[in-house]
Write a protein that holds these residues in place. Structure first.
Motif, PDB file in Angstrom:
ATOM      1  N   UNK A   1      -2.764  -1.130  10.436  1.00 34.95           N
ATOM      2  CA  UNK A   1      -2.274  -2.386   9.860  1.00 34.95           C
ATOM      3  C   UNK A   1      -3.368  -3.078   9.050  1.00 34.95           C
ATOM      4  N   UNK A   2      -4.601  -3.035   9.549  1.00 38.02           N
ATOM      5  CA  UNK A   2      -5.716  -3.656   8.815  1.00 38.02           C
ATOM      6  C   UNK A   2      -5.979  -2.921   7.511  1.00 38.02           C
ATOM      7  N   UNK A   3      -5.878  -1.598   7.516  1.00 35.70           N
ATOM      8  CA  UNK A   3      -6.108  -0.813   6.302  1.00 35.70           C
ATOM      9  C   UNK A   3      -5.024  -1.067   5.264  1.00 35.70           C
ATOM     10  N   UNK A   4      -3.798  -1.237   5.729  1.00 39.10           N
ATOM     11  CA  UNK A   4      -2.705  -1.577   4.812  1.00 39.10           C
ATOM     12  C   UNK A   4      -2.983  -2.922   4.149  1.00 39.10           C
ATOM     13  N   UNK A   5      -3.470  -3.875   4.927  1.00 33.40           N
ATOM     14  CA  UNK A   5      -3.701  -5.225   4.423  1.00 33.40           C
ATOM     15  C   UNK A   5      -4.757  -5.259   3.319  1.00 33.40           C
TER      16      UNK A   5
ATOM     17  N   UNK B   1     -12.981  -0.247  -4.320  1.00 31.74           N
ATOM     18  CA  UNK B   1     -11.759  -0.323  -3.537  1.00 31.74           C
ATOM     19  C   UNK B   1     -12.121   0.052  -2.102  1.00 31.74           C
ATOM     20  N   UNK B   2     -11.182  -0.038  -1.200  1.00 27.85           N
ATOM     21  CA  UNK B   2     -11.442   0.335   0.183  1.00 27.85           C
ATOM     22  C   UNK B   2     -11.485   1.855   0.327  1.00 27.85           C
ATOM     23  N   UNK B   3     -11.897   2.278   1.503  1.00 30.04           N
ATOM     24  CA  UNK B   3     -12.052   3.704   1.785  1.00 30.04           C
ATOM     25  C   UNK B   3     -13.488   4.033   2.120  1.00 30.04           C
ATOM     26  N   UNK B   4     -14.426   3.346   1.449  1.00 29.85           N
ATOM     27  CA  UNK B   4     -15.829   3.405   1.850  1.00 29.85           C
ATOM     28  C   UNK B   4     -16.099   2.193   2.747  1.00 29.85           C
ATOM     29  N   UNK B   5     -17.268   2.164   3.356  1.00 28.91           N
ATOM     30  CA  UNK B   5     -17.615   1.068   4.254  1.00 28.91           C
ATOM     31  C   UNK B   5     -17.969  -0.175   3.435  1.00 28.91           C
ATOM     32  N   UNK B   6     -17.074  -1.156   3.411  1.00 29.69           N
ATOM     33  CA  UNK B   6     -17.339  -2.393   2.686  1.00 29.69           C
ATOM     34  C   UNK B   6     -17.574  -3.558   3.653  1.00 29.69           C
ATOM     35  N   UNK B   7     -17.891  -3.246   4.900  1.00 29.99           N
ATOM     36  CA  UNK B   7     -18.195  -4.317   5.845  1.00 29.99           C
ATOM     37  C   UNK B   7     -19.431  -5.074   5.356  1.00 29.99           C
ATOM     38  N   UNK B   8     -19.331  -6.389   5.354  1.00 30.51           N
ATOM     39  CA  UNK B   8     -20.415  -7.223   4.847  1.00 30.51           C
ATOM     40  C   UNK B   8     -20.331  -7.490   3.357  1.00 30.51           C
TER      41      UNK B   8
ATOM     42  N   UNK C   1       0.844  -1.195   0.000  1.00 27.07           N
ATOM     43  CA  UNK C   1       0.000   0.000   0.000  1.00 27.07           C
ATOM     44  C   UNK C   1       0.883   1.249   0.000  1.00 27.07           C
ATOM     45  N   UNK C   2       0.421   2.344  -0.603  1.00 25.74           N
ATOM     46  CA  UNK C   2       1.237   3.564  -0.714  1.00 25.74           C
ATOM     47  C   UNK C   2       1.263   4.358   0.589  1.00 25.74           C
ATOM     48  N   UNK C   3       1.826   3.755   1.611  1.00 28.26           N
ATOM     49  CA  UNK C   3       1.812   4.348   2.945  1.00 28.26           C
ATOM     50  C   UNK C   3       2.496   5.719   2.958  1.00 28.26           C
ATOM     51  N   UNK C   4       3.639   5.818   2.308  1.00 33.32           N
ATOM     52  CA  UNK C   4       4.383   7.082   2.327  1.00 33.32           C
ATOM     53  C   UNK C   4       3.633   8.182   1.576  1.00 33.32           C
ATOM     54  N   UNK C   5       3.063   7.838   0.411  1.00 33.97           N
ATOM     55  CA  UNK C   5       2.330   8.834  -0.368  1.00 33.97           C
ATOM     56  C   UNK C   5       1.128   9.360   0.408  1.00 33.97           C
ATOM     57  N   UNK C   6       0.434   8.468   1.101  1.00 29.70           N
ATOM     58  CA  UNK C   6      -0.715   8.894   1.896  1.00 29.70           C
ATOM     59  C   UNK C   6      -0.271   9.704   3.112  1.00 29.70           C
ATOM     60  N   UNK C   7       0.865   9.313   3.711  1.00 30.96           N
ATOM     61  CA  UNK C   7       1.372  10.055   4.873  1.00 30.96           C
ATOM     62  C   UNK C   7       1.691  11.492   4.495  1.00 30.96           C
ATOM     63  N   UNK C   8       2.189  11.700   3.277  1.00 31.52           N
ATOM     64  CA  UNK C   8       2.491  13.062   2.833  1.00 31.52           C
ATOM     65  C   UNK C   8       1.228  13.907   2.710  1.00 31.52           C
ATOM     66  N   UNK C   9       0.083  13.240   2.654  1.00 31.83           N
ATOM     67  CA  UNK C   9      -1.196  13.960   2.596  1.00 31.83           C
ATOM     68  C   UNK C   9      -1.930  13.905   3.934  1.00 31.83           C
ATOM     69  N   UNK C  10      -1.201  13.489   4.957  1.00 31.96           N
ATOM     70  CA  UNK C  10      -1.756  13.537   6.300  1.00 31.96           C
ATOM     71  C   UNK C  10      -2.578  12.342   6.710  1.00 31.96           C
TER      72      UNK C  10
END
Length: 240
Positions: free
Chosen positions: A198-202, A221-228, A184-193
């Motif tokens: 760990x679950x979101x990375x997965x 993709x993730x970011x919206x509620x995809x529970x269920x 996952x683009x952890x660094x790119x997202x961190x630059x945007x705050x």
């Protein structure tokens, strides 16, 4: 890395308010432009894009039988220009991809001179679209088989890349689940705050689908509620 949402329905359908608002909220971070494409029955493909995601709200209100919605977080080195906004429309087909194909020159070299002339921008995702279009145009095999062949071509060029993508073709929604091994683009997202858990990375490079009681199907993709929602298995091409 961008965020994607799609719907497929037997009759013209709008995005549910809750899903729309959750997706639009992602524009605060995925703020390098937006795009949409859709069809209503056997009507023509209609597409729109722009720099300000607030305009996506009105675009997403149109009822569609198949639709794609896209929010861009530009890959490093990929200019923020109108030509690089997805979904890329080509006739009655539209294509969007979440991932980064590096180096760009590898994919560019795989295109013919005519295919390079047809590029409208400098997005690496457009190279992917061109190679899938080539496979579709070959006419060999069923729709799913042709798209699979295009994906395999790109996978050979970019063994680790996330190749998750969604298309509207022949009035249908096609979903490519091929997350690769890139993190996952952890660094790119961190630059945007944004800090991912760990679950979101997965789950960041995974695709999910759901079907309502009246038969409307959504893929995201993730970011919206995809529970269920159900995860689409990796290395699958799904035609809806």
């Amino acid at each position: 890395m961008s965020r994607m949402l799609a719907l497929r329905s037997a009759s013209p359908t709008r995005l549910p308010d809750a899903v729309r608002e959750q997706f639009l909220a992602l524009a605060e971070v995925h703020s390098d432009g937006w795009g949409s494409a859709g069809v209503e029955g056997k009507g023509p493909l209609r597409s729109a894009s722009g720099p300000t995601a607030s305009d996506l709200r009105s675009a997403s209100m149109s009822p569609r039988t198949a639709a794609l919605y896209y929010l861009r977080l530009a890959s490093s080195g990929s200019p923020v220009t109108p030509e690089n906004l997805q979904p890329f429309p080509r006739g009655d087909l539209a294509f969007m991809h979440n991932g980064a194909l590096v180096p760009y020159a590898t994919g560019l070299a795989a295109l013919s001179a005519a295919e390079r002339r047809d590029l409208r921008g400098t997005s690496d995702s457009e190279l992917y679209a061109s190679l899938v279009l080539r496979a579709l145009a070959s006419g060999r095999g069923e729709l799913r088989e042709r798209i699979r062949r295009g994906v395999d071509t790109v996978r050979e060029l970019y063994p680790a890349a996330c190749l998750n993508a969604m298309l509207i073709v022949e009035g249908r929604l096609v979903v490519i689940a091929s997350r690769g091994t890139v993190p996952a683009p952890v660094d790119a997202l961190a630059r945007r705050g944004v800090s991912l858990t760990a679950d979101e990375v997965d789950v960041y490079n995974r695709l999910f689908r759901t079907r309502t009681d009246d038969g409307v199907q959504f893929v995201a993709t993730t970011g919206i509620d995809v529970s269920g929602w159900e995860e689409i298995p990796d290395d699958e091409v799904v035609v809806l």
